[in-house]
Design a protein around this motif. Sequence first.
Motif, PDB file in Angstrom:
ATOM      1  N   ASP A 128       0.856  -1.184   0.000  1.00 38.53           N
ATOM      2  CA  ASP A 128       0.000   0.000   0.000  1.00 38.53           C
ATOM      3  C   ASP A 128       0.894   1.237   0.000  1.00 38.53           C
ATOM      4  O   ASP A 128       1.696   1.437   0.923  1.00 38.53           O
ATOM      5  N   PRO A 129       0.786   2.094  -1.040  1.00 43.83           N
ATOM      6  CA  PRO A 129       1.638   3.284  -1.108  1.00 43.83           C
ATOM      7  C   PRO A 129       1.587   4.152   0.141  1.00 43.83           C
ATOM      8  O   PRO A 129       2.612   4.694   0.566  1.00 43.83           O
ATOM      9  N   ALA A 130       0.402   4.267   0.755  1.00 47.40           N
ATOM     10  CA  ALA A 130       0.278   5.091   1.967  1.00 47.40           C
ATOM     11  C   ALA A 130       1.071   4.479   3.123  1.00 47.40           C
ATOM     12  O   ALA A 130       1.741   5.194   3.884  1.00 47.40           O
ATOM     13  N   TRP A 131       1.013   3.145   3.247  1.00 48.31           N
ATOM     14  CA  TRP A 131       1.755   2.449   4.305  1.00 48.31           C
ATOM     15  C   TRP A 131       3.258   2.612   4.090  1.00 48.31           C
ATOM     16  O   TRP A 131       4.007   2.884   5.025  1.00 48.31           O
ATOM     17  N   PRO A 188       6.373  11.634   0.648  1.00 44.08           N
ATOM     18  CA  PRO A 188       5.007  11.884   0.191  1.00 44.08           C
ATOM     19  C   PRO A 188       4.414  10.685  -0.557  1.00 44.08           C
ATOM     20  O   PRO A 188       5.111  10.021  -1.322  1.00 44.08           O
ATOM     21  N   VAL A 189       3.124  10.428  -0.340  1.00 40.00           N
ATOM     22  CA  VAL A 189       2.452   9.282  -0.959  1.00 40.00           C
ATOM     23  C   VAL A 189       2.550   9.360  -2.483  1.00 40.00           C
ATOM     24  O   VAL A 189       2.748   8.340  -3.155  1.00 40.00           O
ATOM     25  N   GLN A 190       2.406  10.547  -3.032  1.00 35.09           N
ATOM     26  CA  GLN A 190       2.461  10.706  -4.480  1.00 35.09           C
ATOM     27  C   GLN A 190       3.820  10.262  -5.035  1.00 35.09           C
ATOM     28  O   GLN A 190       3.895   9.599  -6.065  1.00 35.09           O
ATOM     29  N   ASP A 191       4.893  10.597  -4.316  1.00 34.45           N
ATOM     30  CA  ASP A 191       6.224  10.191  -4.752  1.00 34.45           C
ATOM     31  C   ASP A 191       6.375   8.671  -4.719  1.00 34.45           C
ATOM     32  O   ASP A 191       6.975   8.073  -5.620  1.00 34.45           O
ATOM     33  N   VAL A 192       5.818   8.055  -3.678  1.00 33.82           N
ATOM     34  CA  VAL A 192       5.890   6.597  -3.567  1.00 33.82           C
ATOM     35  C   VAL A 192       5.088   5.933  -4.686  1.00 33.82           C
ATOM     36  O   VAL A 192       5.551   4.972  -5.306  1.00 33.82           O
ATOM     37  N   ALA A 193       3.888   6.441  -4.948  1.00 37.47           N
ATOM     38  CA  ALA A 193       3.046   5.868  -6.006  1.00 37.47           C
ATOM     39  C   ALA A 193       3.741   5.955  -7.361  1.00 37.47           C
ATOM     40  O   ALA A 193       3.729   5.000  -8.147  1.00 37.47           O
ATOM     41  N   ALA A 245       4.760   4.999   2.325  1.00 35.71           N
ATOM     42  CA  ALA A 245       5.117   6.414   2.481  1.00 35.71           C
ATOM     43  C   ALA A 245       5.246   6.803   3.945  1.00 35.71           C
ATOM     44  O   ALA A 245       6.151   7.556   4.324  1.00 35.71           O
ATOM     45  N   GLN A 246       4.360   6.276   4.770  1.00 35.64           N
ATOM     46  CA  GLN A 246       4.398   6.601   6.200  1.00 35.64           C
ATOM     47  C   GLN A 246       5.699   6.141   6.840  1.00 35.64           C
ATOM     48  O   GLN A 246       6.290   6.839   7.653  1.00 35.64           O
TER      49      GLN A 246
END
Length: 249
Positions: free
Chosen positions: A117-120, A128-133, A122-123
């Motif tokens: 999960d990109p949010a997981w 930033p979540v966008q960078d991870v995605a 990124a945390q």
Amino acid sequence: MEIQKDFKTLLQKEYQKRMQKNRLYSLRAYARFLGIDSSFLSKIFASKRPITSKTIDKLSGPLNLTRTQIEYYKGLAGYGVGDGAFKALSETEFDVISDWFHYAILEMTHLDYFVSDPAWIAQRLKVPVQDVAEAIQKLLRMGLLSLDENARLRVNENCTTTTNPFTSAAFKKIQKQINQQAIEALDDIPFEKRSHSTITLCGDSDRLEEAKKKIAAFRRELMVFLESGEKKDRVFQMSISLFPIVEEN
């Protein structure tokens, strides 16, 4: 089996151990155990025959080597370039994923508790979540990551890291990022959970190339040591620096 400084040393140590148990044990018997011709083995011991990835693969079975150990010795065979142990990226490819967190994401997939999960992600990386995605999409397009039948992210075999001899802006960029992380770790991470050490020495600059090879070998050996533990609960970043601080005369 204990990690040795290179694959030839591993073969020699195993041969010596067998001779200590049986004084009549011969090179021919050892070669038969390994499934190769004795003359071929003799040439390896005499450094008259290069040790390739194919040779390591062939002998890894009789020696009962783990996948991590195989990758380690393959890496040494290529002096850190990989020689099949790691996917070698072109400079153009490297430029696309020249931010540190691309490689952190690849290694995170090995965590025992990894969540796709990109949010997981990124945390935990504090990115930033966008960078991870976007990073995940790049890694998928390049074939470094893939999705399994359950849509979970998986790192592709032999693609967990890469070593590049580039002096491009992209390579300088990631090195600066990693060095900055090391500086921040001095204040942010407790001493017992990190290691920062330095040494200043006067040495022979003509031996620098050999020193670089020893550093590459040490990196691989440390990688094997950490990865062969019973659990995978952290992703580490390691940077080793060796540079002159006095100008040439």
